[in-house]
Design a protein around this motif. Structure first.
Motif, PDB file in Angstrom:
ATOM      1  N   UNK A 167      37.539  40.543  34.685  1.00 47.54           N
ATOM      2  CA  UNK A 167      37.919  40.407  36.056  1.00 47.54           C
ATOM      3  C   UNK A 167      36.726  40.415  36.814  1.00 47.54           C
ATOM      4  N   UNK A 168      36.635  40.033  37.960  1.00 52.18           N
ATOM      5  CA  UNK A 168      35.443  40.259  38.936  1.00 52.18           C
ATOM      6  C   UNK A 168      36.044  40.579  40.363  1.00 52.18           C
ATOM      7  N   UNK A 169      35.055  41.722  40.640  1.00 51.85           N
ATOM      8  CA  UNK A 169      35.467  42.363  42.165  1.00 51.85           C
ATOM      9  C   UNK A 169      34.231  42.914  42.837  1.00 51.85           C
ATOM     10  N   UNK A 170      34.365  43.590  43.589  1.00 51.36           N
ATOM     11  CA  UNK A 170      33.066  44.108  44.214  1.00 51.36           C
ATOM     12  C   UNK A 170      33.175  45.749  44.369  1.00 51.36           C
ATOM     13  N   UNK A 220      39.955  49.270  43.015  1.00 50.15           N
ATOM     14  CA  UNK A 220      38.930  49.833  42.178  1.00 50.15           C
ATOM     15  C   UNK A 220      39.780  50.861  40.961  1.00 50.15           C
ATOM     16  N   UNK A 221      40.617  51.363  41.569  1.00 43.62           N
ATOM     17  CA  UNK A 221      41.421  52.483  40.303  1.00 43.62           C
ATOM     18  C   UNK A 221      42.176  51.537  39.510  1.00 43.62           C
ATOM     19  N   UNK A 222      42.664  50.433  40.166  1.00 38.99           N
ATOM     20  CA  UNK A 222      43.601  49.435  39.032  1.00 38.99           C
ATOM     21  C   UNK A 222      42.772  49.023  37.990  1.00 38.99           C
ATOM     22  N   UNK A 223      41.622  48.476  38.408  1.00 40.38           N
ATOM     23  CA  UNK A 223      40.705  47.946  37.593  1.00 40.38           C
ATOM     24  C   UNK A 223      40.200  48.944  36.520  1.00 40.38           C
ATOM     25  N   UNK A 224      39.898  50.296  36.869  1.00 42.49           N
ATOM     26  CA  UNK A 224      39.458  51.176  36.013  1.00 42.49           C
ATOM     27  C   UNK A 224      40.653  51.433  35.041  1.00 42.49           C
ATOM     28  N   UNK A 225      41.978  51.288  35.460  1.00 40.28           N
ATOM     29  CA  UNK A 225      43.365  51.295  34.810  1.00 40.28           C
ATOM     30  C   UNK A 225      43.183  50.447  33.543  1.00 40.28           C
ATOM     31  N   UNK A 226      42.994  49.234  34.178  1.00 42.40           N
ATOM     32  CA  UNK A 226      43.051  48.043  33.027  1.00 42.40           C
ATOM     33  C   UNK A 226      41.956  48.086  32.078  1.00 42.40           C
ATOM     34  N   UNK A 227      40.640  48.543  32.613  1.00 48.81           N
ATOM     35  CA  UNK A 227      39.761  48.879  31.470  1.00 48.81           C
ATOM     36  C   UNK A 227      40.031  49.972  30.449  1.00 48.81           C
ATOM     37  N   UNK A 278      40.354  45.426  29.238  1.00 46.36           N
ATOM     38  CA  UNK A 278      39.640  44.451  30.053  1.00 46.36           C
ATOM     39  C   UNK A 278      38.266  44.884  30.265  1.00 46.36           C
ATOM     40  N   UNK A 279      37.593  43.979  30.771  1.00 46.97           N
ATOM     41  CA  UNK A 279      35.925  44.163  31.602  1.00 46.97           C
ATOM     42  C   UNK A 279      36.030  43.721  32.599  1.00 46.97           C
ATOM     43  N   UNK A 280      35.488  44.542  33.440  1.00 51.76           N
ATOM     44  CA  UNK A 280      35.424  44.196  35.072  1.00 51.76           C
ATOM     45  C   UNK A 280      34.060  44.335  35.662  1.00 51.76           C
ATOM     46  N   UNK A 281      33.689  43.187  36.039  1.00 56.89           N
ATOM     47  CA  UNK A 281      32.262  43.003  37.044  1.00 56.89           C
ATOM     48  C   UNK A 281      32.588  43.397  38.281  1.00 56.89           C
TER      49      UNK A 281
END
Length: 396
Positions: free
Chosen positions: A94-97, A105-112, A117-120
């Motif tokens: 997933x790509x975000x800023x 941001x916290x949802x991306x951290x949860x998925x990681x 998941x890898x998040x850029x």
């Protein structure tokens, strides 16, 4: 009651009288559950459909692409988590800023952490704008989602959403945007901007709290977020918040109808306030892009000032403002957004966000600037750092 000037409309707005009037009958007179079969209740299903149609028309979307939620945070969570579930077999990138709202941001951290998941997290420039070339370079064969906010909730910078959406679609990647601050402030066409999912919230546009929506483009295979019933076409279970939906629909209609005139007035007052502060208060910095900016957003950092003291003293003068996102107001850490645009901790700590509303007047702005000048001067007079700085400047 003494002076009261509300400049925190990015945190929440007051309900418009027309919205409240529209909602009231649905607490008492039209209280039926839309899922019930008898006419008294099932009429509410038709009324909900009308609000769905209203919102869709504002976005250039279709009625069946609007799903009501409990607010922007839920909409953001739904978009990311359901995409991860539905498209995880295709890829886990997933790509975000770095300047997204913490709902992203916290949802991306949860998925990681929980789902591998890898998040850029894309960097932004000094004005908070994503670099399109950096976005292109971040794309991988296993990228399934790009999520970039339409406009930042703290510094007001507006992203090149159309270009981001086009890049996403050229690579066969879903594109989600958190438009909680932009909806009702900026014209949005989901087709022209290549948007697959969009989050918005009622209480940012003079509507009620506890209601929002997620736009999901037809054909996007997003699964159910809440299970337990057939509401929202089996994707979001739970008895519908009928008064909230009615209020959201009315607020969206009012925001769309008044947008051109209202935002022009806000923009003029915003620029007037920025000009006065820059001219009359030394050692300050405007945060966010000067032109690609939400019409009502003013965000400054004042050197040698501690933001919390500034807010308390403004409050004593009847002025409501903030130092950043209301969702992180209890944190002692400086804004992640201000750090991401390159401000050092000591300057980021001295930030002030003021967000105007339809009721804000030029007299309000003048009063706030005059009081702000006095408060900044007072706080700097108590600062050893400022005293040392002035001494060094005098000795140059």
């Amino acid at each position: 009651m003494g002076k009261f000037i509300y400049l925190d409309n990015a945190a929440t707005t007051k309900i418009a009288p027309e919205v409240m009037e529209t909602m009231l009958p649905y607490f008492t007179e039209y209280f039926g559950n839309p899922s019930s079969v008898y006419g008294f209740a099932s009429q509410n299903k038709e009324r909900i459909a009308k609000q769905r149609e209203r919102i869709a028309s504002i976005l250039g979307a279709k009625e069946n692409e609007i799903y009501f939620t409990g607010g922007g945070t839920e909409s953001d969570n739904w978009a990311l988590k359901a995409t991860a579930e539905a498209y995880g077999a295709k890829g886990k990138h997933i790509i975000t800023s770095r300047i997204e709202h913490h709902a992203i941001l916290h949802t991306c951290e949860y998925l990681e952490k929980q789902h591998g998941f890898e998040v850029t997290y894309l960097d932004v420039d000094e004005n908070g704008i994503v670099d399109l070339e950096a976005l292109k370079k971040a794309i991988r064969p296993d990228t399934i989602l790009i999520s970039i906010m339409f406009a930042n909730n703290e510094i007001g910078s507006i992203q090149p959403i159309k270009e981001i959406g086009q890049i996403a679609h050229e690579h066969g990647i879903l594109f989600h945007t958190d438009a909680v601050q932009a909806f009702g402030q900026i014209l949005i066409d989901v087709d022209a901007c290549h948007i697959d999912m969009l989050s918005a919230s009622g209480h940012k546009i003079n509507g009620p709290k506890g209601i929002g929506f997620l736009y999901i483009r037809k054909g996007v295979k997003i699964r159910s977020f809440i299970h337990g019933g057939a509401q929202e076409r089996k994707r979001r279970a739970g008895t519908e918040n009928v008064p909230g939906i009615i209020g959201l629909g009315k607020a969206a209609e009012l925001a769309a109808d008044s947008m051109e005139e209202r935002t022009a007035a806000e923009r003029a007052l915003r620029d007037y306030m920025i000009e006065r502060i820059e001219k009359e208060i030394p050692y300050c910095r405007l945060n966010g892009d000067r032109t690609k900016r939400l019409p009502n957003n003013v965000n400054f950092s004042f050197r040698f000032i501690e933001g919390e003291s500034l807010l308390i003293m403004l409050d004593m003068k009847g002025i409501c403002a903030s130092s950043g996102s209301a969702c992180t107001s209890g944190s002692l850490d400086p804004s992640h957004v201000l750090l991401a645009i390159g401000l050092p901790h000591e300057i980021a700590h001295g930030s002030l966000r003021m967000t105007l509303g339809a009721d804000t007047s030029k007299d309000d702005i003048d009063y706030v600037v005059e009081e702000l000048k006095k408060i900044v001067e007072h706080l700097r007079g108590m600062s050893p750092l400022y005293e040392d700085f002035v001494r060094k400047q005098a000795n140059k």
